[in-house]
Design a protein around this motif. Structure first.
Motif, PDB file in Angstrom:
ATOM      1  N   VAL A  94       4.802  19.450 -13.003  1.00  0.00           N
ATOM      2  CA  VAL A  94       6.019  20.176 -12.687  1.00  0.00           C
ATOM      3  C   VAL A  94       6.387  21.072 -13.664  1.00  0.00           C
ATOM      4  O   VAL A  94       6.513  20.702 -14.669  1.00  0.00           O
ATOM      5  CB  VAL A  94       7.183  19.110 -12.387  1.00  0.00           C
ATOM      6  CG1 VAL A  94       8.317  20.009 -11.846  1.00  0.00           C
ATOM      7  CG2 VAL A  94       6.721  18.305 -11.285  1.00  0.00           C
ATOM      8  N   PHE A  97       8.815  20.480 -16.517  1.00  0.00           N
ATOM      9  CA  PHE A  97       9.127  18.864 -16.807  1.00  0.00           C
ATOM     10  C   PHE A  97       7.827  18.125 -16.948  1.00  0.00           C
ATOM     11  O   PHE A  97       8.062  16.775 -16.807  1.00  0.00           O
ATOM     12  CB  PHE A  97       9.696  18.636 -15.489  1.00  0.00           C
ATOM     13  CG  PHE A  97      11.148  19.471 -15.160  1.00  0.00           C
ATOM     14  CD1 PHE A  97      12.120  19.116 -15.894  1.00  0.00           C
ATOM     15  CD2 PHE A  97      11.026  20.590 -14.365  1.00  0.00           C
ATOM     16  CE1 PHE A  97      13.410  19.793 -15.664  1.00  0.00           C
ATOM     17  CE2 PHE A  97      12.398  21.235 -14.474  1.00  0.00           C
ATOM     18  CZ  PHE A  97      13.376  20.811 -14.897  1.00  0.00           C
ATOM     19  N   ALA A 100       5.292  14.610 -12.825  1.00  0.00           N
ATOM     20  CA  ALA A 100       6.404  13.977 -12.017  1.00  0.00           C
ATOM     21  C   ALA A 100       5.556  12.963 -10.772  1.00  0.00           C
ATOM     22  O   ALA A 100       4.474  13.234 -10.514  1.00  0.00           O
ATOM     23  CB  ALA A 100       7.169  14.967 -11.105  1.00  0.00           C
ATOM     24  N   THR A 131       8.703  14.281  -4.992  1.00  0.00           N
ATOM     25  CA  THR A 131       8.385  14.426  -6.560  1.00  0.00           C
ATOM     26  C   THR A 131       9.713  14.320  -7.303  1.00  0.00           C
ATOM     27  O   THR A 131       9.721  14.209  -8.675  1.00  0.00           O
ATOM     28  CB  THR A 131       7.448  15.640  -6.844  1.00  0.00           C
ATOM     29  OG1 THR A 131       8.249  16.934  -6.437  1.00  0.00           O
ATOM     30  CG2 THR A 131       6.423  15.249  -6.134  1.00  0.00           C
ATOM     31  N   ASP A 132      10.738  14.693  -6.562  1.00  0.00           N
ATOM     32  CA  ASP A 132      12.252  14.953  -7.492  1.00  0.00           C
ATOM     33  C   ASP A 132      13.272  14.226  -6.420  1.00  0.00           C
ATOM     34  O   ASP A 132      13.832  14.948  -5.528  1.00  0.00           O
ATOM     35  CB  ASP A 132      12.397  16.471  -7.408  1.00  0.00           C
ATOM     36  CG  ASP A 132      13.918  16.437  -8.167  1.00  0.00           C
ATOM     37  OD1 ASP A 132      14.245  15.564  -9.051  1.00  0.00           O
ATOM     38  OD2 ASP A 132      14.427  17.534  -8.100  1.00  0.00           O
ATOM     39  N   GLY A 134      16.070  13.627  -7.358  1.00  0.00           N
ATOM     40  CA  GLY A 134      17.367  14.221  -7.509  1.00  0.00           C
ATOM     41  C   GLY A 134      17.636  15.205  -6.346  1.00  0.00           C
ATOM     42  O   GLY A 134      18.689  15.559  -6.069  1.00  0.00           O
ATOM     43  N   ALA A 135      16.603  15.667  -5.552  1.00  0.00           N
ATOM     44  CA  ALA A 135      16.852  16.716  -4.526  1.00  0.00           C
ATOM     45  C   ALA A 135      17.579  16.031  -3.246  1.00  0.00           C
ATOM     46  O   ALA A 135      18.114  16.750  -2.711  1.00  0.00           O
ATOM     47  CB  ALA A 135      15.475  17.518  -4.159  1.00  0.00           C
ATOM     48  N   THR A 141      16.824  10.766 -11.464  1.00  0.00           N
ATOM     49  CA  THR A 141      15.727  11.310 -12.148  1.00  0.00           C
ATOM     50  C   THR A 141      14.606  10.350 -12.418  1.00  0.00           C
ATOM     51  O   THR A 141      14.716   9.002 -12.125  1.00  0.00           O
ATOM     52  CB  THR A 141      16.483  11.574 -13.744  1.00  0.00           C
ATOM     53  OG1 THR A 141      16.948  10.592 -14.327  1.00  0.00           O
ATOM     54  CG2 THR A 141      17.712  12.711 -13.715  1.00  0.00           C
ATOM     55  N   THR A 142      13.483  10.955 -12.997  1.00  0.00           N
ATOM     56  CA  THR A 142      12.319  10.316 -13.144  1.00  0.00           C
ATOM     57  C   THR A 142      11.798  10.605 -14.713  1.00  0.00           C
ATOM     58  O   THR A 142      12.065  11.829 -15.025  1.00  0.00           O
ATOM     59  CB  THR A 142      11.413  10.288 -12.112  1.00  0.00           C
ATOM     60  OG1 THR A 142      10.913  11.724 -12.321  1.00  0.00           O
ATOM     61  CG2 THR A 142      11.654   9.702 -10.856  1.00  0.00           C
ATOM     62  N   ARG A 143      11.130   9.939 -15.248  1.00  0.00           N
ATOM     63  CA  ARG A 143      10.860  10.195 -16.851  1.00  0.00           C
ATOM     64  C   ARG A 143       9.508   9.498 -17.063  1.00  0.00           C
ATOM     65  O   ARG A 143       9.503   8.115 -16.928  1.00  0.00           O
ATOM     66  CB  ARG A 143      11.964  10.125 -17.797  1.00  0.00           C
ATOM     67  CG  ARG A 143      11.177  10.726 -19.270  1.00  0.00           C
ATOM     68  CD  ARG A 143      12.229  10.368 -20.155  1.00  0.00           C
ATOM     69  NE  ARG A 143      12.627   9.258 -20.579  1.00  0.00           N
ATOM     70  CZ  ARG A 143      12.026   8.555 -21.284  1.00  0.00           C
ATOM     71  NH1 ARG A 143      10.906   8.970 -22.123  1.00  0.00           N
ATOM     72  NH2 ARG A 143      12.564   7.237 -21.428  1.00  0.00           N
TER      73      ARG A 143
END
Length: 405
Positions: A94, A97, A100, A131-132, A134-135, A141-143
């Motif tokens: 990503v 970022f 992801a 993949t997100d 948060g959308a 979130t992811t990390r």
């Protein structure tokens, strides 16, 4: 100061046919002649290209930024700092970022996400790659911590199906063993008077039952003896069983209607009604739902009259506390949100409850059909139908009503 830049993997080729040596060896020999500071040593990005006769474009910029190649890695999955499981997860690049994870709606549901609370997410096919998060879920979130092979997922507490304190999964409920139950109480007295009269009184209370699978047969009877006169009364006899998916009880026989909306009356017939004992203790009675927003991983403390009655930990984003134990009928609840950086938020939530009040979203019901029953000889015993329903609309309003015909 002179420095020597080298790569341990780079290889020099001399002009002779057999002149080959590793640069790391040369660097070792030259280190005594040209000492270099540790922070002056760096990796020559084009060293890999020079090992081949044909020049190639090898992009190492991803590693210079501390990123990794996309692919499938076996990682530990942590949700809001709680370990979930270890499994293989596919990662895609990503821009800006790093990597992801490839998730989908089914995976999010397995994490306990309230998918139905987010219409756009609920309408996605189960296998569509996400993949997100948060959308679809605000503040999610992811990390990926590549060094630890750990995937951290942060989802606001209000977006999760939180388990109320004391909850037992219905799949673990047990109907118990088949059994015969007898519970009795006997008391009596004998009185003598100066005139030679004797009075005797005896009373027996008998509660018996039989358990077979999910069915419960119960009888409540009394027997009396007064100066030689005996009487026996069967107050009620019922056959009942649990209805788990309705969180209620099905009952047939001689029993009484619930008294939540109408006065309770004895009748002979059938009824189905909600059973509070099938709920955890933290969800019985009335208590308000507390809502707020945390900026970081925070501790939420609820106090009443200076005493701590609840404490939990929440992820960044909105949160809801639904499993407060019932407290006094009214009063102020002080909510303290302590952020990870030490900052503290305070707010107060007043509430007041009347006996019929229900928690937000809670439903209480009863449906009875049968014949009115009375102990008075010659009294009318009409047939009737009764239905009641109560619904907790929010912290301040409960709707309820009933029909009796």
């Amino acid at each position: 100061m002179n420095t020597v830049s080298f790569s341990q993997n780079a290889i020099f080729y001399g002009s002779g046919s057999n002149c080959v040596c590793r640069l790391s060896t040369i660097a070792f020999l030259l280190s005594g002649i040209f000492p270099a500071a540790a922070d002056d040593v760096y990796f020559m990005a084009d060293a890999l290209e020079k090992t081949h006769s044909t020049s190639q474009d090898i992009d190492l910029s991803r590693f210079e930024r501390g990123e990794q190649l996309p692919g499938t890695y076996r990682v530990e999955i942590w949700l809001n700092e709680n370990y979930i499981r270890t499994e293989n997860v596919s990662f895609v690049p990503v821009k800006g970022f790093g990597l992801a994870p490839e998730l989908n709606r089914r995976v999010l549901e397995s994490f306990g996400v309230r998918v139905k609370a987010f219409p756009e997410l609920a309408m996605l096919p189960a296998e569509v790659i996400i993949t997100d998060p948060g959308a679809f879920i605000p503040d999610a979130t992811t990390r990926l911590d590549f060094d630890k092979q750990r995937l951290d997922i942060s989802i606001p507490q209000s977006a999760l199906n939180t388990r109320a304190r004391g909850t037992v999964d219905p799949s673990l409920w047990d109907q118990g063993i088949s059994a015969l139950l007898v519970n009795y109480s006997i008391n009596g007295s004998r009185n003598w008077s100066r005139y030679g009269e004797t009075q005797e009184q005896f009373y027996t209370n008998l509660q018996s039952g039989i358990n077979v699978g999910p069915w419960r047969l119960r009888n409540y009877s009394t027997a009396t003896k007064n100066n030689g006169k005996q009487s026996f009364s069967s107050l009620n006899t019922t056959l009942s069983r649990d209805v788990q998916f309705l969180r209620g009880q099905f009952q047939v026989g001689e029993t009484s209607t619930p008294g939540d909306v109408f006065d309770s009356v004895m009748f002979r017939g059938t009824q189905i009604f909600s059973d509070d004992t099938m709920l955890p203790e933290s969800m019985r009675g009335f208590a308000p739902i507390i809502r707020g927003i945390a900026r970081t991983n925070a501790t939420v403390t609820v106090k009443q009259n200076g005493y701590t009655v609840y404490q939990t930990y929440v992820a960044p984003g909105s949160f809801e506390i639904r499993d407060l134990y019932p407290t006094s009928a009214s009063g102020d609840l002080e909510i303290v949100v302590t952020e990870a950086d030490g900052s503290v938020q305070h707010f107060v939530q007043p509430f007041s409850a009347v006996p019929v009040m229900l928690r937000e979203g809670r439903i209480k019901y009863a449906l009875s059909v049968g014949e009115y029953r009375t102990t008075k000889h010659g009294a009318l015993t009409p047939s009737f139908g009764l239905g009641t329903l109560a619904y907790g609309l929010n912290n301040n309003l409960t709707l309820y009503g009933g029909v009796l015909g």
